[in-house]
Scaffold this motif. Structure first.
Motif, PDB file in Angstrom:
ATOM      1  N   THR A 196     -14.231 -31.199 -15.323  1.00  0.00           N
ATOM      2  CA  THR A 196     -13.165 -31.936 -14.643  1.00  0.00           C
ATOM      3  C   THR A 196     -11.880 -32.038 -15.453  1.00  0.00           C
ATOM      4  OG1 THR A 196     -13.916 -34.062 -15.541  1.00  0.00           O
ATOM      5  CG2 THR A 196     -14.876 -33.359 -13.452  1.00  0.00           C
ATOM      6  N   THR A 197     -11.939 -31.849 -16.760  1.00  0.00           N
ATOM      7  CA  THR A 197     -10.779 -31.907 -17.676  1.00  0.00           C
ATOM      8  C   THR A 197     -10.054 -33.250 -17.607  1.00  0.00           C
ATOM      9  OG1 THR A 197      -9.143 -30.982 -16.130  1.00  0.00           O
ATOM     10  CG2 THR A 197     -10.439 -29.414 -17.423  1.00  0.00           C
ATOM     11  N   LYS A 198     -10.783 -34.336 -17.364  1.00  0.00           N
ATOM     12  CA  LYS A 198     -10.127 -35.634 -17.180  1.00  0.00           C
ATOM     13  C   LYS A 198     -10.026 -36.455 -18.458  1.00  0.00           C
ATOM     14  CE  LYS A 198     -10.903 -36.392 -12.262  1.00  0.00           C
ATOM     15  NZ  LYS A 198     -11.489 -37.284 -11.232  1.00  0.00           N
ATOM     16  N   ASN A 247      -7.131 -34.143 -23.824  1.00  0.00           N
ATOM     17  CA  ASN A 247      -5.783 -33.676 -23.503  1.00  0.00           C
ATOM     18  C   ASN A 247      -4.814 -33.923 -24.648  1.00  0.00           C
ATOM     19  OD1 ASN A 247      -5.330 -32.586 -20.613  1.00  0.00           O
ATOM     20  ND2 ASN A 247      -6.741 -34.288 -20.296  1.00  0.00           N
ATOM     21  N   THR A 300     -13.816 -24.197 -17.724  1.00  0.00           N
ATOM     22  CA  THR A 300     -13.601 -25.271 -16.759  1.00  0.00           C
ATOM     23  C   THR A 300     -13.641 -24.749 -15.329  1.00  0.00           C
ATOM     24  OG1 THR A 300     -12.091 -27.071 -16.156  1.00  0.00           O
ATOM     25  CG2 THR A 300     -11.092 -24.965 -16.729  1.00  0.00           C
ATOM     26  N   ARG A 351     -11.291 -26.236 -13.391  1.00  0.00           N
ATOM     27  CA  ARG A 351      -9.939 -26.650 -13.017  1.00  0.00           C
ATOM     28  C   ARG A 351      -8.918 -26.061 -13.982  1.00  0.00           C
ATOM     29  NH1 ARG A 351     -11.386 -32.929 -11.240  1.00  0.00           N
ATOM     30  NH2 ARG A 351     -12.846 -32.326  -9.609  1.00  0.00           N
ATOM     31  N   GLU A 396      -5.877 -25.208 -13.467  1.00  0.00           N
ATOM     32  CA  GLU A 396      -4.501 -25.673 -13.326  1.00  0.00           C
ATOM     33  C   GLU A 396      -4.293 -27.082 -13.883  1.00  0.00           C
ATOM     34  OE1 GLU A 396      -2.217 -23.574 -12.361  1.00  0.00           O
ATOM     35  OE2 GLU A 396      -3.795 -22.088 -12.096  1.00  0.00           O
ATOM     36  N   SER A 397      -5.249 -27.605 -14.611  1.00  0.00           N
ATOM     37  CA  SER A 397      -5.156 -28.965 -15.153  1.00  0.00           C
ATOM     38  C   SER A 397      -4.229 -28.999 -16.362  1.00  0.00           C
ATOM     39  CB  SER A 397      -6.547 -29.438 -15.573  1.00  0.00           C
ATOM     40  OG  SER A 397      -7.052 -28.582 -16.593  1.00  0.00           O
ATOM     41  N   ASN A 398      -3.938 -30.206 -16.831  1.00  0.00           N
ATOM     42  CA  ASN A 398      -3.124 -30.355 -18.043  1.00  0.00           C
ATOM     43  C   ASN A 398      -3.809 -29.731 -19.243  1.00  0.00           C
ATOM     44  OD1 ASN A 398      -0.971 -31.727 -16.830  1.00  0.00           O
ATOM     45  ND2 ASN A 398      -2.014 -33.703 -16.990  1.00  0.00           N
TER      46      ASN A 398
END
Length: 280
Positions: free
Chosen positions: A188-190, A195, A212, A214, A216-218
């Protein structure tokens, strides 16, 4: 993107609609289908079919055909609409549960294979091979996958560090140098901490890999290489277990380990023979 979605988003001519209808109506004929047969069956021309393929994002008929065959193979494994979050019913028999989990894991591997980017795997392999130290950032179920990957790397004389162990994530993140490699594994890269660390590593010139769903995540924006898996588990609230995502991670990590192993194939085989003899 699915073929039907590509068609929906494209402005097709009457001849292109006939081409699309023929392909959708005759999936079993895809493998033996030639551009000449398709043109004859749709009252079009080879050039029309090539323009059709170009309009949908392919370089030509052959590339379109290969991708459509791959997509059809994926569908073979989704014999039932299995929900990745809750893959079996409350009244399912043991045999049905076993079948559902088998199909879900097959689907996860097959769909992950469609996401394999050879250039990205090559680049990630090179970064890991050249790194003086490898720090793997992962938590929860992903840390279990990371530890399995770590165990495999030990067998080829590489000793990665699980950065999250003993709560030393920030300390390990601060100690990396451009001669090392950071490997983030996150569906989820949350994680705000991950980050922050990734931004700092990028500013410091530390090579970074991200596995991952995702891209396109940060976190993805701060990675040098992204290895992507399909985003099958959508719900954050109702989930029996992370069956699909972790199967996908295992598959990609096994591919990555194999490409690392192959670089020194003979040496690694010789080392394995020694280990086998010592363990007897």
């Amino acid at each position: 993107m699915k073929f039907q979605e590509q068609l929906y988003n494209a402005e097709l001519t009457d001849s292109e609609i006939r081409i699309a209808d023929f392909i959708i109506s005759n999936p079993a004929k895809l493998e033996s289908l030639t551009i000449q047969v398709l043109a004859r069956s749709t009252y079009t021309s080879n050039a029309s079919i090539i323009r059709f393929a170009n309009k949908l994002g392919w370089r030509g008929f052959s590339e379109m055909k290969i991708d459509l065959i791959k997509a059809r193979e994926v569908q073979k494994y989704t014999l039932a609409e299995i929900n990745p979050n809750v893959p079996f019913e409350d009244n399912a028999s043991i045999d049905q549960i076993a079948q559902d989990i088998m199909h879900l894991m097959q689907r996860a591997v097959v769909e992950s294979n469609q996401f394999i980017d050879e250039a990205a795997i090559f680049q990630a392999t090179k970064l890991l091979y050249d790194a003086e130290r490898i720090f793997i950032f992962a938590s929860g179920d992903s840390q279990v996958r990371a530890e399995s990957f770590q165990n495999k790397l030990w067998k080829i004389n590489k000793y990665p560090i699980i950065a999250n162990e003993r709560g030393e994530t920030s300390v390990n993140g601060a100690n990396l140098t451009p001669k090392d490699c950071a490997f983030f594994i996150s569906y989820t890269t949350k994680s705000a901490n991950s980050n922050r660390i990734a931004r700092r590593l990028r500013a410091s010139g530390v090579p970074t890999i991200l596995l991952t769903a995702r891209a396109e995540s940060n976190l993805g924006k701060n990675a040098d290489v992204i290895l992507q898996v399909p985003q099958m588990e959508v719900s954050e609230l109702m989930k029996i277990a992370t069956f699909a995502s972790q199967t996908a991670f295992d598959y990609v990590l096994n591919v990555l380990f194999s490409t690392l192993y192959q670089i020194d194939y003979q040496k690694n085989n010789a080392r394995q023979h020694i280990l086998d003899r010592e363990q007897r």
